[in-house]
Enzyme design. Structure first.
Site, short mmCIF file in Angstrom:
data_model
loop_
_atom_site.label_atom_id
_atom_site.label_comp_id
_atom_site.label_asym_id
_atom_site.label_seq_id
_atom_site.Cartn_x
_atom_site.Cartn_y
_atom_site.Cartn_z
N TYR A 5 16.44 30.89 8.23
CA TYR A 5 14.98 31.82 8.99
C TYR A 5 15.26 31.72 10.34
CZ TYR A 5 13.07 31.46 4.14
OH TYR A 5 12.88 31.59 2.87
N LYS A 50 0.74 -1.30 0.01
CA LYS A 50 0.02 0.06 -0.10
C LYS A 50 0.79 1.20 -0.08
CE LYS A 50 -0.45 -0.36 5.23
NZ LYS A 50 -1.26 -0.65 6.07
C1 LIG Z 1 -0.71 -1.84 6.66
C2 LIG Z 1 -1.50 -3.00 7.04
C3 LIG Z 1 -0.68 -4.29 6.91
C4 LIG Z 1 0.78 -4.09 7.16
O1 LIG Z 1 1.08 -3.67 8.22
P1 LIG Z 1 2.78 -3.26 8.50
O2 LIG Z 1 2.55 -2.75 10.07
O3 LIG Z 1 3.32 -2.53 7.83
O4 LIG Z 1 3.09 -4.72 8.53
C5 LIG Z 1 -1.41 -5.36 7.01
N1 LIG Z 1 -2.83 -5.67 7.11
C6 LIG Z 1 -3.39 -4.35 7.01
C7 LIG Z 1 -5.03 -4.34 6.91
C8 LIG Z 1 -2.86 -3.08 6.65
O5 LIG Z 1 -3.69 -1.97 6.82
#
Ligand SMILES: *Cc1c(COP(=O)(O)O)cnc(C)c1O
Length: 396
Positions: free
Chosen positions: A264, A35
């Site tokens: 800044y 993702k």
């Molecule tokens: C993001 C996610 C994962 C993976 O999570 P990590 O902490 O990056 O391993 C697995 N399952 C779902 C539903 C997620 O949203």
């Protein structure tokens, strides 16, 4: 180097991490969660590297990402872990992408889309066993299962998965872990008694994949760990390798006297004669503005240097001391850590966040250069449907 910032993506590290995770879980299938543009590493090349390392499934959040992976020719099971009304479910079904639902209303919507598509939707039912995000809580689970099995009997869906998500897998001995495992087991038992025959039951995210064998069930879903990152205290075990190196070249270097105010609001004043270097990376590119005045979080010629003063939109100034430095010198912001450079974990620890947030900040702002498994290249060559997966417009 010419100064332009780059994110170097080590696809061999991604491949090796998935292989190592598969060994770690004793051969249980791994769903590589890619993702958020593969946690900022680039969706398609990262997904291919994960498959080369033995990932059996790919998980995404956005349906558009799943569709892009399928259009790019990837044949493995792909699931969009984000049950969302009014998404292009019909496209997903015709491209053989698995969907998820946590409400009866969404099951019915997906079923209707499947009716139009002329083939059943592959559906994963999401139980909320204690995350408090998506999915059906215990009281709503029987109705969700009932809606799904009704749609299955009508030939509109096939219930291929039952799943849930852990809230505290990275907190050692947290009482919710056992409670979520028990609640998930009960949800599975109820669905199977009602007639569900899922291919896979899945619960473990990355931290659970690393530390909680009781959560493995039929499939594990590591995300950050695929890229050598972890939310566990202390970060990632040494058998996983961070896949991203963020670097840029100094665009100017100058000697200045003691007492020189920098950047800044003059939040930094040199306390000795020193060399200042200008780095073309600021908070637009992904350096957190909270890194103003942080000491020792970047590496030049193998030594740690400090940010002098306020982080600007497109620049930071570094205090380089008396060791030699010249324009064009490579500055490593973070990397795998093997030459003593900082890691994303170190940035996260210093700034009070997690490494995932550090590496994803540069997406779309800093071009990626790939090395390893699927061949060298850049965002351009790995573009999905002619669209760069990192939405990088600038030449590099
Ligand atoms: C993001 C996610 C994962 C993976 O999570 P990590 O902490 O990056 O391993 C697995 N399952 C779902 C539903 C997620 O949203």
């Amino acid at each position: 180097m010419d100064g332009q910032p780059e994110a170097l993506i080590d696809l061999d590290a991604i491949k090796a991490n998935v292989a190592a995770l598969t060994r770690h879980v004793g051969g249980i299938p791994v769903m590589a969660v890619v993702k958020s543009d593969a946690y900022g590493h680039g969706l398609l090349p990262s997904a291919k590297a994960a498959l080369a390392g033995g990932a059996a499934w790919l998980g995404v959040i956005q349906l558009a990402d799943a569709i892009a992976l399928r259009r790019a020719g990837l044949q493995c099971p792909i699931v969009s872990l984000h049950g969302s009304p009014d998404a292009p479910h019909g496209d997903a079904i015709s491209q053989d992408i698995d969907l998820t639902a946590g409400t009866p209303a969404l099951v019915r919507q997906i079923g209707a889309a499947a009716g139009l598509a002329g083939r059943p939707a592959r559906l994963h039912l999401e139980a909320d066993t204690g995350m408090g995000r998506g999915g059906a809580i215990e009281a709503q689970w029987p109705a969700l299962v009932d809606a799904a099995l009704t749609a299955e009997a009508a030939g509109l869906v096939r219930v291929v998965g039952l799943w849930s998500h852990l809230a505290c897998a990275d907190i050692a001995d947290h009482p919710s872990i056992g409670q979520q495992i028990d609640a998930f087991s009960s949800a599975i038992a109820l669905a199977e008694r009602a007639g569900a025959r899922p291919e896979v039951r899945h619960l473990a995210n990355g931290p659970a994949t690393l530390t909680l064998p009781d959560t493995y069930f039929d499939l594990v879903r590591p995300g950050g760990a695929v890229f050598g990152l972890s939310t566990l205290p202390g970060g990632v075990p040494e058998w996983l390798r961070p896949a991203m190196t963020l670097r840029a070249g100094l665009i100017q270097v100058k000697r200045v006297p003691s007492g020189t105010p920098v950047s800044y609001a003059h939040r930094y004043i040199t306390d000795r004669e020193t060399t200042l270097g200008v780095l073309p990376l600021g908070y637009n590119e992904g350096i957190p503005r909270h890194a103003t005045n942080v000491a020792g979080l970047l590496a030049v010629r193998g030594r740690r240097v400090s940010i002098a003063g306020t982080v600007n939109l497109n620049h930071v100034v570094l205090d380089l001391g008396d060791d030699g430095a010249e324009a064009g010198d490579e500055v490593i912001v973070f990397g795998p850590g093997d030459s003593g450079e900082p890691t994303a974990q170190e940035w996260a620890d210093r700034l009070g966040t997690i490494s995932y947030e550090i590496v994803t900040r540069f997406t779309g702002k800093v071009p990626r250069i790939y090395s390893g498994v699927t061949g060298a290249g850049s965002d351009r060559e790995h573009a999905v449907d002619g669209r760069s997966s990192g939405q990088v417009a600038a030449a590099h």
